[in-house]
Design a protein around this motif. Structure first.
Motif, PDB file in Angstrom:
ATOM      1  N   HIS A  37       0.214  -1.180   0.429  1.00 13.25           N
ATOM      2  CA  HIS A  37      -0.132   0.002   0.052  1.00 13.25           C
ATOM      3  C   HIS A  37       0.974   0.957   0.324  1.00 13.25           C
ATOM      4  CE1 HIS A  37      -3.931  -1.791   0.889  1.00 13.25           C
ATOM      5  NE2 HIS A  37      -3.355  -3.592   1.244  1.00 13.25           N
ATOM      6  N   GLY A  38       0.345   2.110  -0.510  1.00 11.22           N
ATOM      7  CA  GLY A  38       1.585   2.909  -0.981  1.00 11.22           C
ATOM      8  C   GLY A  38       1.316   4.261   0.015  1.00 11.22           C
ATOM      9  N   GLU A  39       2.373   5.702  -0.345  1.00  9.30           N
ATOM     10  CA  GLU A  39       2.679   6.249   0.786  1.00  9.30           C
ATOM     11  C   GLU A  39       2.757   6.110   2.471  1.00  9.30           C
ATOM     12  OE1 GLU A  39      -0.203   9.993  -1.452  1.00  9.30           O
ATOM     13  OE2 GLU A  39      -1.272   8.162  -1.137  1.00  9.30           O
ATOM     14  N   ALA A  40       3.538   5.426   2.350  1.00  8.71           N
ATOM     15  CA  ALA A  40       3.515   4.594   3.334  1.00  8.71           C
ATOM     16  C   ALA A  40       4.610   5.368   4.035  1.00  8.71           C
ATOM     17  CB  ALA A  40       4.427   3.194   3.163  1.00  8.71           C
ATOM     18  N   ASP A  41       4.250   5.201   4.923  1.00 13.06           N
ATOM     19  CA  ASP A  41       5.186   5.964   6.949  1.00 13.06           C
ATOM     20  C   ASP A  41       6.065   5.281   6.794  1.00 13.06           C
ATOM     21  OD1 ASP A  41       3.987   8.276   6.221  1.00 13.06           O
ATOM     22  OD2 ASP A  41       2.343   7.919   7.430  1.00 13.06           O
ATOM     23  N   LEU A  42       7.032   4.778   7.430  1.00 12.24           N
ATOM     24  CA  LEU A  42       8.079   3.959   7.765  1.00 12.24           C
ATOM     25  C   LEU A  42       8.542   4.293   8.938  1.00 12.24           C
ATOM     26  CD1 LEU A  42      10.028   2.700   5.006  1.00 12.24           C
ATOM     27  CD2 LEU A  42       8.140   1.513   6.134  1.00 12.24           C
ATOM     28  N   THR A  43       8.809   3.425  10.278  1.00 11.49           N
ATOM     29  CA  THR A  43       8.734   4.196  11.469  1.00 11.49           C
ATOM     30  C   THR A  43      10.485   3.271  11.748  1.00 11.49           C
ATOM     31  OG1 THR A  43       8.288   1.764  12.074  1.00 11.49           O
ATOM     32  CG2 THR A  43       6.703   3.866  12.467  1.00 11.49           C
ATOM     33  N   PRO A  44      11.596   4.234  12.385  1.00  8.89           N
ATOM     34  CA  PRO A  44      13.052   3.718  12.971  1.00  8.89           C
ATOM     35  C   PRO A  44      12.772   2.293  13.602  1.00  8.89           C
ATOM     36  CG  PRO A  44      12.499   5.851  13.178  1.00  8.89           C
ATOM     37  CD  PRO A  44      11.203   5.752  13.289  1.00  8.89           C
ATOM     38  N   GLN A  45      13.915   1.239  13.295  1.00 14.07           N
ATOM     39  CA  GLN A  45      13.994   0.566  13.862  1.00 14.07           C
ATOM     40  C   GLN A  45      15.749   0.195  14.168  1.00 14.07           C
ATOM     41  OE1 GLN A  45      11.448  -2.114  13.811  1.00 14.07           O
ATOM     42  NE2 GLN A  45      10.124   0.126  13.102  1.00 14.07           N
ATOM     43  N   CYS A  46      15.563  -1.132  15.089  1.00 11.24           N
ATOM     44  CA  CYS A  46      17.017  -1.424  15.606  1.00 11.24           C
ATOM     45  C   CYS A  46      17.011  -2.349  14.764  1.00 11.24           C
ATOM     46  CB  CYS A  46      16.593  -1.696  16.766  1.00 11.24           C
ATOM     47  SG  CYS A  46      16.907   0.125  18.099  1.00 11.24           S
ATOM     48  N   VAL A  47      18.547  -2.945  13.967  1.00 10.73           N
ATOM     49  CA  VAL A  47      17.666  -4.391  12.908  1.00 10.73           C
ATOM     50  C   VAL A  47      19.448  -4.665  13.442  1.00 10.73           C
ATOM     51  CG1 VAL A  47      18.066  -4.892  10.619  1.00 10.73           C
ATOM     52  CG2 VAL A  47      16.896  -2.970  10.673  1.00 10.73           C
ATOM     53  N   VAL A  48      19.099  -5.919  13.665  1.00 12.75           N
ATOM     54  CA  VAL A  48      20.536  -6.931  13.662  1.00 12.75           C
ATOM     55  C   VAL A  48      20.371  -7.466  12.107  1.00 12.75           C
ATOM     56  CG1 VAL A  48      21.260  -8.928  14.778  1.00 12.75           C
ATOM     57  CG2 VAL A  48      20.304  -6.670  15.894  1.00 12.75           C
ATOM     58  N   VAL A  49      21.828  -7.758  11.395  1.00  8.26           N
ATOM     59  CA  VAL A  49      22.077  -8.450  10.451  1.00  8.26           C
ATOM     60  C   VAL A  49      22.640  -9.387  10.770  1.00  8.26           C
ATOM     61  CG1 VAL A  49      23.046  -8.760   7.586  1.00  8.26           C
ATOM     62  CG2 VAL A  49      22.468  -6.249   8.849  1.00  8.26           C
ATOM     63  N   PRO A  50      21.532 -10.261  10.302  1.00 11.06           N
ATOM     64  CA  PRO A  50      22.657 -12.114  10.339  1.00 11.06           C
ATOM     65  C   PRO A  50      23.686 -12.306   9.569  1.00 11.06           C
ATOM     66  CG  PRO A  50      20.751 -12.481   8.634  1.00 11.06           C
ATOM     67  CD  PRO A  50      20.508 -10.711   9.866  1.00 11.06           C
ATOM     68  N   GLY A  51      24.611 -13.076   9.580  1.00 14.75           N
ATOM     69  CA  GLY A  51      25.649 -13.707   9.075  1.00 14.75           C
ATOM     70  C   GLY A  51      24.739 -13.872   7.386  1.00 14.75           C
ATOM     71  N   ASP A  52      25.892 -13.877   6.106  1.00 15.47           N
ATOM     72  CA  ASP A  52      25.557 -13.997   4.704  1.00 15.47           C
ATOM     73  C   ASP A  52      25.413 -15.722   4.453  1.00 15.47           C
ATOM     74  OD1 ASP A  52      24.982 -14.197   2.286  1.00 15.47           O
ATOM     75  OD2 ASP A  52      25.583 -12.009   2.299  1.00 15.47           O
ATOM     76  N   PRO A  53      24.600 -16.037   4.226  1.00 16.34           N
ATOM     77  CA  PRO A  53      25.066 -17.845   3.194  1.00 16.34           C
ATOM     78  C   PRO A  53      25.631 -17.915   2.054  1.00 16.34           C
ATOM     79  CG  PRO A  53      22.143 -16.186   3.407  1.00 16.34           C
ATOM     80  CD  PRO A  53      22.882 -16.055   3.792  1.00 16.34           C
ATOM     81  N   SER A  54      25.480 -16.611   1.824  1.00 16.94           N
ATOM     82  CA  SER A  54      26.569 -16.668   0.385  1.00 16.94           C
ATOM     83  C   SER A  54      28.134 -16.243   0.570  1.00 16.94           C
ATOM     84  CB  SER A  54      25.994 -15.144   0.134  1.00 16.94           C
ATOM     85  OG  SER A  54      25.280 -15.342  -1.032  1.00 16.94           O
ATOM     86  N   SER A  55      28.236 -15.699   2.023  1.00 18.27           N
ATOM     87  CA  SER A  55      29.722 -15.426   1.729  1.00 18.27           C
ATOM     88  C   SER A  55      29.937 -17.368   2.439  1.00 18.27           C
ATOM     89  CB  SER A  55      30.039 -14.598   3.289  1.00 18.27           C
ATOM     90  OG  SER A  55      29.774 -13.694   2.411  1.00 18.27           O
ATOM     91  N   ALA A  56      29.327 -17.604   3.207  1.00 16.93           N
ATOM     92  CA  ALA A  56      28.913 -18.297   4.000  1.00 16.93           C
ATOM     93  C   ALA A  56      29.407 -19.990   3.347  1.00 16.93           C
ATOM     94  CB  ALA A  56      28.238 -19.112   4.960  1.00 16.93           C
ATOM     95  N   ALA A  57      28.624 -19.720   2.452  1.00 19.90           N
ATOM     96  CA  ALA A  57      28.909 -20.879   1.574  1.00 19.90           C
ATOM     97  C   ALA A  57      30.700 -21.314   1.048  1.00 19.90           C
ATOM     98  CB  ALA A  57      28.043 -20.182   0.221  1.00 19.90           C
ATOM     99  N   PHE A  58      31.398 -20.171   0.719  1.00 18.52           N
ATOM    100  CA  PHE A  58      32.202 -21.097   0.468  1.00 18.52           C
ATOM    101  C   PHE A  58      33.613 -21.169   1.796  1.00 18.52           C
ATOM    102  CE2 PHE A  58      31.340 -16.726  -1.699  1.00 18.52           C
ATOM    103  CZ  PHE A  58      31.811 -17.578  -2.507  1.00 18.52           C
ATOM    104  N   PHE A  59      33.239 -21.348   3.025  1.00 15.02           N
ATOM    105  CA  PHE A  59      33.593 -22.291   3.948  1.00 15.02           C
ATOM    106  C   PHE A  59      33.235 -23.356   4.285  1.00 15.02           C
ATOM    107  CE2 PHE A  59      35.634 -18.487   4.027  1.00 15.02           C
ATOM    108  CZ  PHE A  59      36.840 -18.317   5.452  1.00 15.02           C
TER     109      PHE A  59
END
Length: 439
Positions: free
Chosen positions: A223-245
């Motif tokens: 639904h457009g004209e959205a109002d986003l609210t601030p967040q505290c984001v925790v980024v998980p480890g990247d599976p694409s990077s883990a793939a090499f190990f």
């Protein structure tokens, strides 16, 4: 251009942690910039691609700072309050940044020019230009729909319902981001499900997202004209990077390693399923949910791999991991067949032809097809390329460089990678982590 030769190594042991997920890092910076107020991001991938996104969002008016502790603070300006950039947005090597920002700016009332490095400037943007043009945006692109490219946003843009002609999370995300500042409801129909970080995170930031089915296909509406609210984001480890190990531990005898905090979102974890199908020992420890994303620690042990026919339906959930899978297949017992991978020909390089050539140089037996590779494995014996012949051209592609680095760990004479610099686009700590794990 730093070349490096990767040699047969001892077992991979200990516990490592790979950098934050690249896809989630891009989106966290963008969405926090669209929320009014301050968001924090922990675990952000600080590679060149993500830093290109941070630079672009600063040019569009957001305040973005990295704290001494590694926490990033983003002061957002609102979905409809971005500023016209005073100079071109340099996207470096990042196709994700480019396509998502094209969507974001398609419903803003100003112009922006996108530029990038030689590799990005060869990648097609028409798949994004087409739906965004339907919404009212105008584009002046280089020959073949490539960068440099100038976009003039539509204000107001027109909501559309767009059925993806190819499975692409970037195209889906571009349309949904254009819909953020568009009156009404903008929808995307997915015949094949792709990574869903955009939907998850937009909902987390307060956007009104609806996910359902239409004629058996996935329907995502915003639904457009959205109002986003601030967040505290925790980024998980990247599976694409883990793939090499993961692959390195599977193919190097005696290895037993734990990779902490790996994102296990079902739309991204295809590589784990494929390697388990081949006999790989990959156990999920401490599975948990972090900010709406599934996360686990992975214990990976050396395994006798067996060739397999990889289901094309897995491709969208592991499209960036196929170069690593090809390396695993080269050391397996028997034949591995892959298909449905035409998308790999328009990545940072033509990953099918480049990997076929690189693995052949390293001593693997590879057949290249229009939509995949057939690989006849060594049965666990080391690859047998000679030092003189095994000098791999990465074509500025970070995933080619890291995949062939892993191949070198299981080769009789080593593999020389012509340029390790591109690795910094997604995994700046790769060389140090690899050296530490194989001591």
């Amino acid at each position: 251009m730093p070349a490096h030769t990767f040699h047969t190594s001892g077992p991979l042991t200990g516990t490592i942690r790979v950098p934050g997920d690249k896809s989630i890092s891009h989106r966290a910076l963008m969405f926090a910039s669209l929320a009014v107020g301050e968001s924090t991001i922990d675990g952000l991938l600080e590679g060149e691609d993500v830093l290109a996104t941070a630079s672009a969002m600063r040019q569009l008016g957001a305040g973005i700072e990295r704290g001494d502790s590694g926490t990033w603070r983003v002061h957002g300006v609102g979905a409809g309050s971005l500023l016209e950039p005073r100079q071109a947005l340099n996207m470096g090597n990042s196709g994700t940044s480019t396509r998502l920002l094209m969507g974001l700016l398609a419903s803003q009332g100003f112009s922006a020019t996108f530029t990038g490095d030689a590799s990005l400037s060869g990648r097609p943007m028409n798949r994004v230009i087409e739906p965004l043009s339907q919404m009212g945006a105008n584009f002046e692109a280089s020959s073949g729909g490539t960068l440099p490219l100038t976009l003039r946003g539509a204000l107001p843009a027109t909501p559309i319902t767009y059925r993806l002609p190819v499975a692409s999370a970037q195209v889906k995300s571009a349309v949904l981001l254009a819909g953020l500042n568009t009156p009404g409801i903008t929808s995307v129909i997915e015949p094949i499900a792709t990574r869903d970080h955009t939907e998850r995170m937009l909902a987390g930031f307060g956007a009104h997202i609806e996910i359902g089915k239409q004629d058996g296909e996935r329907l995502i509406s915003i639904h457009g004209e959205a109002d986003l609210t601030p967040q505290c984001v925790v980024v998980p480890g990247d599976p694409s990077s883990a793939a090499f190990f993961i692959v390195a531990a599977l193919i190097v005898p005696g290895s037993d390693i734990i990779i902490e905090n790996v994102g296990m979102n079902t739309t991204r974890a295809g590589i784990v399923h494929a390697l388990r199908q081949m006999g790989g020992s990959i156990d999920e420890l401490n599975p948990r949910d972090v900010g709406g994303e599934s996360v686990a620690d992975l214990q990976v042990r050396h395994s006798a791999l067996t060739g397999a026919d990889i289901d094309p339906a897995l491709a969208p959930s592991m499209i960036d991991e196929f170069p690593a899978l090809f390396v695993a297949a080269s050391l397996a017992q028997g034949t591995t067949r892959t298909s449905g991978l035409e998308e790999l020909r328009v990545k940072e390089s033509d990953r099918l032809s480049v990997m076929a050539e690189a693995l052949t140089l390293a001593g693997a037996r590879v057949e290249e097809h229009d939509d995949g590779l057939t690989i006849h494995g060594t049965g666990g014996d080391p690859l047998t390329g000679t030092p003189e012949s095994t000098s791999v051209e990465t074509n500025l592609d970070h995933r080619i460089a890291m995949s062939m680095a892993v191949a070198g760990l299981a080769s009789r004479s080593g593999v020389r990678v012509d340029d390790t610099a591109p690795i910094a686009t997604s995994f700046p700590t790769f060389m140090d982590l690899l050296a530490g794990a194989t001591q």
